[in-house]
Design an enzyme around this catalytic site. Structure first.
Site, PDB file in Angstrom:
ATOM      1  N   SER A   8       0.853  -1.198   0.000  1.00  0.00           N
ATOM      2  CA  SER A   8       0.000   0.000   0.000  1.00  0.00           C
ATOM      3  C   SER A   8       0.883   1.240   0.000  1.00  0.00           C
ATOM      4  CB  SER A   8      -0.958   0.001   1.195  1.00  0.00           C
ATOM      5  OG  SER A   8      -0.271  -0.226   2.408  1.00  0.00           O
ATOM      6  N   GLU A  10       0.958   5.535   0.793  1.00  0.00           N
ATOM      7  CA  GLU A  10       0.295   6.660   1.473  1.00  0.00           C
ATOM      8  C   GLU A  10       0.651   7.983   0.791  1.00  0.00           C
ATOM      9  OE1 GLU A  10       0.305   6.501   5.784  1.00  0.00           O
ATOM     10  OE2 GLU A  10       0.864   8.620   5.844  1.00  0.00           O
ATOM     11  N   TYR A  42      -4.807  12.977   6.734  1.00  0.00           N
ATOM     12  CA  TYR A  42      -5.809  13.962   7.105  1.00  0.00           C
ATOM     13  C   TYR A  42      -5.211  14.826   8.205  1.00  0.00           C
ATOM     14  CZ  TYR A  42     -10.216  15.676   8.998  1.00  0.00           C
ATOM     15  OH  TYR A  42     -11.219  16.467   9.425  1.00  0.00           O
ATOM     16  N   HIS A  69      -7.499   8.631   5.851  1.00  0.00           N
ATOM     17  CA  HIS A  69      -7.179   8.659   7.276  1.00  0.00           C
ATOM     18  C   HIS A  69      -8.230   9.550   7.935  1.00  0.00           C
ATOM     19  CE1 HIS A  69      -2.614   7.672   6.827  1.00  0.00           C
ATOM     20  NE2 HIS A  69      -3.313   7.159   5.817  1.00  0.00           N
ATOM     21  N   GLY A 100      -4.605  11.538  16.217  1.00  0.00           N
ATOM     22  CA  GLY A 100      -4.068  12.813  15.746  1.00  0.00           C
ATOM     23  C   GLY A 100      -3.488  13.614  16.897  1.00  0.00           C
ATOM     24  N   ASP A 101      -2.903  14.733  16.572  1.00  0.00           N
ATOM     25  CA  ASP A 101      -2.329  15.649  17.567  1.00  0.00           C
ATOM     26  C   ASP A 101      -3.013  16.989  17.408  1.00  0.00           C
ATOM     27  OD1 ASP A 101      -0.292  13.889  18.626  1.00  0.00           O
ATOM     28  OD2 ASP A 101       0.627  14.056  16.641  1.00  0.00           O
ATOM     29  N   ALA A 115      -7.534   6.977  20.009  1.00  0.00           N
ATOM     30  CA  ALA A 115      -7.991   6.337  18.766  1.00  0.00           C
ATOM     31  C   ALA A 115      -8.923   5.163  19.068  1.00  0.00           C
ATOM     32  CB  ALA A 115      -6.787   5.879  17.951  1.00  0.00           C
ATOM     33  N   TYR A 137       3.460   1.560  17.039  1.00  0.00           N
ATOM     34  CA  TYR A 137       4.729   2.289  17.206  1.00  0.00           C
ATOM     35  C   TYR A 137       5.829   1.378  17.735  1.00  0.00           C
ATOM     36  CZ  TYR A 137       1.562   6.207  16.640  1.00  0.00           C
ATOM     37  OH  TYR A 137       0.622   7.070  16.133  1.00  0.00           O
ATOM     38  N   GLN A 168       4.344   3.212  12.560  1.00  0.00           N
ATOM     39  CA  GLN A 168       5.189   4.379  12.324  1.00  0.00           C
ATOM     40  C   GLN A 168       6.463   3.851  11.667  1.00  0.00           C
ATOM     41  OE1 GLN A 168       5.750   7.316  11.483  1.00  0.00           O
ATOM     42  NE2 GLN A 168       4.792   8.216  13.296  1.00  0.00           N
ATOM     43  N   PHE A 208      11.289  15.117  11.241  1.00  0.00           N
ATOM     44  CA  PHE A 208      10.151  14.188  11.361  1.00  0.00           C
ATOM     45  C   PHE A 208      10.371  13.224  12.527  1.00  0.00           C
ATOM     46  CE2 PHE A 208       7.951  13.406   6.962  1.00  0.00           C
ATOM     47  CZ  PHE A 208       7.614  14.737   6.892  1.00  0.00           C
ATOM     48  N   HIS A 258       3.780  -0.913   3.791  1.00  0.00           N
ATOM     49  CA  HIS A 258       3.022   0.316   3.539  1.00  0.00           C
ATOM     50  C   HIS A 258       4.050   1.437   3.374  1.00  0.00           C
ATOM     51  CE1 HIS A 258      -0.336   3.228   4.071  1.00  0.00           C
ATOM     52  NE2 HIS A 258       0.536   3.945   4.753  1.00  0.00           N
TER      53      HIS A 258
HETATM   54  P1  FAD Z   1      -3.612   6.597  20.186  1.00  0.00           P
HETATM   55  O1  FAD Z   1      -3.630   5.177  19.762  1.00  0.00           O
HETATM   56  O2  FAD Z   1      -4.821   7.162  20.831  1.00  0.00           O
HETATM   57  O3  FAD Z   1      -2.347   6.767  21.153  1.00  0.00           O
HETATM   58  C1  FAD Z   1      -1.873   8.060  21.517  1.00  0.00           C
HETATM   59  C2  FAD Z   1      -1.084   7.959  22.821  1.00  0.00           C
HETATM   60  O4  FAD Z   1      -2.006   7.735  23.889  1.00  0.00           O
HETATM   61  C3  FAD Z   1      -0.086   6.796  22.874  1.00  0.00           C
HETATM   62  O5  FAD Z   1       1.038   7.205  23.614  1.00  0.00           O
HETATM   63  C4  FAD Z   1      -0.857   5.711  23.607  1.00  0.00           C
HETATM   64  O6  FAD Z   1       0.004   4.809  24.286  1.00  0.00           O
HETATM   65  C5  FAD Z   1      -1.691   6.539  24.585  1.00  0.00           C
HETATM   66  N1  FAD Z   1      -2.963   5.897  24.951  1.00  0.00           N
HETATM   67  C6  FAD Z   1      -3.832   5.271  24.116  1.00  0.00           C
HETATM   68  N2  FAD Z   1      -4.896   4.818  24.799  1.00  0.00           N
HETATM   69  C7  FAD Z   1      -4.700   5.148  26.101  1.00  0.00           C
HETATM   70  C8  FAD Z   1      -5.432   4.953  27.305  1.00  0.00           C
HETATM   71  N3  FAD Z   1      -6.623   4.338  27.306  1.00  0.00           N
HETATM   72  N4  FAD Z   1      -4.914   5.434  28.465  1.00  0.00           N
HETATM   73  C9  FAD Z   1      -3.717   6.078  28.480  1.00  0.00           C
HETATM   74  N5  FAD Z   1      -2.961   6.304  27.366  1.00  0.00           N
HETATM   75  C10 FAD Z   1      -3.463   5.840  26.190  1.00  0.00           C
HETATM   76  N6  FAD Z   1      -1.694  12.140  12.158  1.00  0.00           N
HETATM   77  C11 FAD Z   1      -2.528  12.985  11.521  1.00  0.00           C
HETATM   78  O7  FAD Z   1      -2.821  14.081  12.018  1.00  0.00           O
HETATM   79  N7  FAD Z   1      -3.096  12.663  10.306  1.00  0.00           N
HETATM   80  C12 FAD Z   1      -2.846  11.480   9.693  1.00  0.00           C
HETATM   81  O8  FAD Z   1      -3.378  11.214   8.611  1.00  0.00           O
HETATM   82  C13 FAD Z   1      -1.956  10.541  10.347  1.00  0.00           C
HETATM   83  N8  FAD Z   1      -1.697   9.343   9.793  1.00  0.00           N
HETATM   84  C14 FAD Z   1      -0.896   8.447  10.464  1.00  0.00           C
HETATM   85  C15 FAD Z   1      -0.699   7.170   9.926  1.00  0.00           C
HETATM   86  C16 FAD Z   1       0.096   6.241  10.580  1.00  0.00           C
HETATM   87  C17 FAD Z   1       0.276   4.863   9.983  1.00  0.00           C
HETATM   88  C18 FAD Z   1       0.739   6.596  11.803  1.00  0.00           C
HETATM   89  C19 FAD Z   1       1.640   5.621  12.506  1.00  0.00           C
HETATM   90  C20 FAD Z   1       0.544   7.861  12.359  1.00  0.00           C
HETATM   91  C21 FAD Z   1      -0.283   8.789  11.703  1.00  0.00           C
HETATM   92  N9  FAD Z   1      -0.542  10.060  12.244  1.00  0.00           N
HETATM   93  C22 FAD Z   1      -1.395  10.930  11.601  1.00  0.00           C
HETATM   94  C23 FAD Z   1       0.107  10.482  13.508  1.00  0.00           C
HETATM   95  C24 FAD Z   1      -0.790  10.195  14.744  1.00  0.00           C
HETATM   96  O9  FAD Z   1      -1.977  10.940  14.666  1.00  0.00           O
HETATM   97  C25 FAD Z   1       0.015  10.603  15.990  1.00  0.00           C
HETATM   98  O10 FAD Z   1       1.090   9.707  16.168  1.00  0.00           O
HETATM   99  C26 FAD Z   1      -0.787  10.738  17.275  1.00  0.00           C
HETATM  100  O11 FAD Z   1       0.056  11.341  18.261  1.00  0.00           O
HETATM  101  C27 FAD Z   1      -1.286   9.435  17.880  1.00  0.00           C
HETATM  102  O12 FAD Z   1      -2.293   8.884  17.156  1.00  0.00           O
HETATM  103  P2  FAD Z   1      -2.780   7.372  17.494  1.00  0.00           P
HETATM  104  O13 FAD Z   1      -3.926   7.091  16.619  1.00  0.00           O
HETATM  105  O14 FAD Z   1      -1.641   6.452  17.458  1.00  0.00           O
HETATM  106  O15 FAD Z   1      -3.257   7.589  19.008  1.00  0.00           O
END
Ligand code: FAD
Length: 280
Positions: A8, A10, A42, A69, A100-101, A115, A137, A168, A208, A258
């Site tokens: 895939s 991106e 996104y 995304h 996201g952040d 997420a 990660y 990642q 990055f 990917h």
């Molecule tokens: P989560 O899975 O929610 O995790 C975030 C943090 O919270 C982690 O440290 C996790 O350990 C912690 N956590 C999770 N659940 C809990 C809980 N219940 N209690 C306590 N801590 C918890 N960003 C964008 O803005 N747009 C994109 O399109 C985008 N695409 C991406 C694609 C890929 C393949 C990857 C790997 C990253 C992408 N990102 C994107 C970056 C991503 O949004 C950031 O890394 C963000 O900081 C975390 O997103 P996540 O979905 O992994 O979050």
């Protein structure tokens, strides 16, 4: 290769008409590999909403399986629901689901904390037909409290209904295999597909990697620094590093690769060809 690993690519959504033209050309060229899907990032906070939608629509119109995304930080339930429905109306059957952040200046994190909350919401609202990818990660997320909690939080997303994960990027295959072993020990069976970042620029990669927590091993960093004013040598070295990483991963039976294409053809195409993916 011992199996047919998935593939895939991106993209990020273009911001200008010229960027859209470039993306169309990159898509055409990479589509010749007949990948399982393309995905389009996104901007968390909604900054690229229209761009992501337009790119997905365009690619689906050209017959490709394209997966948007979607991020939940700062978003309302209604907004997420409408956005996903608009994708389903285009025929989308796969989403890359992220937290996201929060962009600088935005303070309201919204209703979704992680997420995993978004995965749960999508399953509740839209059922099980849609394929959900989540992030993993191997070098650990910057907010990670410990390797164990990182894995537990990853498992939460799978338990909430995610079908598979994309990692990642990383350059140390051992960190990926260690993550995979731990995940397997925890009973996670969902595929965890390595995210591959081609190396084409020193400064961008360092920036990055600092932000996203991906480890740039010292032996790679030192050589990239040495080659930063010699583009040809840097690209040749970057190609060797990433092609060897992909070969190592494929020889060890990964489910697929990917590629973070950064909307560029050549670096990705060269690596894919070198590791045995063929253009039709
Ligand atoms: P989560 O899975 O929610 O995790 C975030 C943090 O919270 C982690 O440290 C996790 O350990 C912690 N956590 C999770 N659940 C809990 C809980 N219940 N209690 C306590 N801590 C918890 N960003 C964008 O803005 N747009 C994109 O399109 C985008 N695409 C991406 C694609 C890929 C393949 C990857 C790997 C990253 C992408 N990102 C994107 C970056 C991503 O949004 C950031 O890394 C963000 O900081 C975390 O997103 P996540 O979905 O992994 O979050």
């Amino acid at each position: 290769m011992t199996q047919s690993p998935e593939l895939s690519f991106e993209f990020f959504p273009p911001r200008t008409p010229k960027g859209a033209e470039t993306l169309a050309a990159v898509h055409t060229e990479l589509a010749k590999f007949e990948p399982n899907f393309f995905s389009v990032t996104y901007g968390a906070g909604g900054s690229t909403q229209a761009g992501t939608y337009d790119a997905i629509k365009e690619m689906r119109g050209r017959g490709s399986n394209a997966a948007p995304h979607i991020t939940c930080v700062g978003a309302s339930r209604d907004y997420i629901k409408e956005t996903i429905q608009s994708y389903i109306d285009l025929g989308v059957d796969r989403l890359v689901v992220l937290r996201g952040d929060l962009p600088g200046g935005m303070v309201d994190r919204g209703k979704f904390k992680y997420a995993s909350d978004l995965v749960t919401f999508i399953r509740d609202e839209f059922g099980n037909d849609i394929h959900l990818e989540v992030a993993a990660y191997p070098d650990f997320h910057p907010e990670s409290k410990s390797p164990q909690s990182e894995l537990e939080n990853f498992k939460r997303k799978i338990d909430a209904g995610a079908n598979s994960a994309i990692t990642q990027y990383f350059y140390n295959a051992d960190s990926y295999f260690a993550f995979l072993d731990e995940a397997t020990r925890m009973g996670i069976e969902a595929p965890i597909v390595p995210g591959i970042m081609p190396i084409t620029n020193y400064a961008t990669l360092v920036r990055f990697s600092d932000v996203c927590g991906a480890e740039l091993p010292q032996w790679i960093k030192a050589r990239l620094r040495q080659y930063q004013d010699d583009e040809a040598s840097l690209k040749a070295f970057g190609f060797d590093v990433v092609a060897n990483l992909c070969l190592d991963l494929l020889e060890n039976g990964v489910h697929g690769l990917h590629f973070y294409s950064l909307n560029k053809v050549e670096p990705v195409k060269q690596i894919c060809q070198a590791v045995g993916y063929e253009q039709g």
